[in-house]
Design a protein around this motif. Structure first.
Motif, PDB file in Angstrom:
ATOM      1  N   VAL A 195       0.845  -1.201   0.000  1.00 14.52           N
ATOM      2  CA  VAL A 195       0.000   0.000   0.000  1.00 14.52           C
ATOM      3  C   VAL A 195       0.881   1.251   0.000  1.00 14.52           C
ATOM      4  N   SER A 215      -2.829   1.011   7.393  1.00 16.66           N
ATOM      5  CA  SER A 215      -4.119   1.711   7.442  1.00 16.66           C
ATOM      6  C   SER A 215      -3.968   3.160   7.887  1.00 16.66           C
ATOM      7  N   GLU A 231     -10.685   3.094  -0.054  1.00 18.10           N
ATOM      8  CA  GLU A 231     -10.798   1.656   0.152  1.00 18.10           C
ATOM      9  C   GLU A 231      -9.756   1.043   1.084  1.00 18.10           C
ATOM     10  N   ARG A 232      -8.610   1.678   1.256  1.00 18.59           N
ATOM     11  CA  ARG A 232      -7.547   1.014   1.998  1.00 18.59           C
ATOM     12  C   ARG A 232      -6.979   1.830   3.168  1.00 18.59           C
TER      13      ARG A 232
END
Length: 94
Positions: A9, A47, A80-81
């Protein structure tokens, strides 16, 4: 240029920010473990982040405009993440 990436990510975030904003300096830190047990925490990690970015693209823009530029560059990752992103955005010389 300084960059920090810890996982897929973060790597994708850095790729998108570099492409959209051509930063002279960028540092992205995964702060997810500091938020264990809090809202939005994802056991998979990645996150919560802190971003420190410097770019010519920010010259003459407000703090809100800079944040919007960053969110636009990150697109679906923010929806979304990524749960939280602390931002320090500046133009060179600031």
């Amino acid at each position: 240029m300084t960059t920090t990436a810890t996982g897929p990510v973060a790597t994708e975030m850095l790729k998108r920010l570099n492409s959209a904003l051509s930063p002279t300096s960028i540092r992205l830190v995964d702060d997810s473990e500091k938020h264990r047990g809090h809202g939005g925490y994802n056991p998979a990690g990645e996150s919560h982040f802190t971003l420190d970015i410097e770019s010519e693209a920010f010259a003459g823009t407000t703090r809100v405009q800079r944040q919007r530029m960053i969110y636009k560059a990150l697109g679906d990752l923010m929806r979304e993440r990524v749960h939280a992103l602390q931002i320090r955005a500046r133009a060179p010389g600031e």
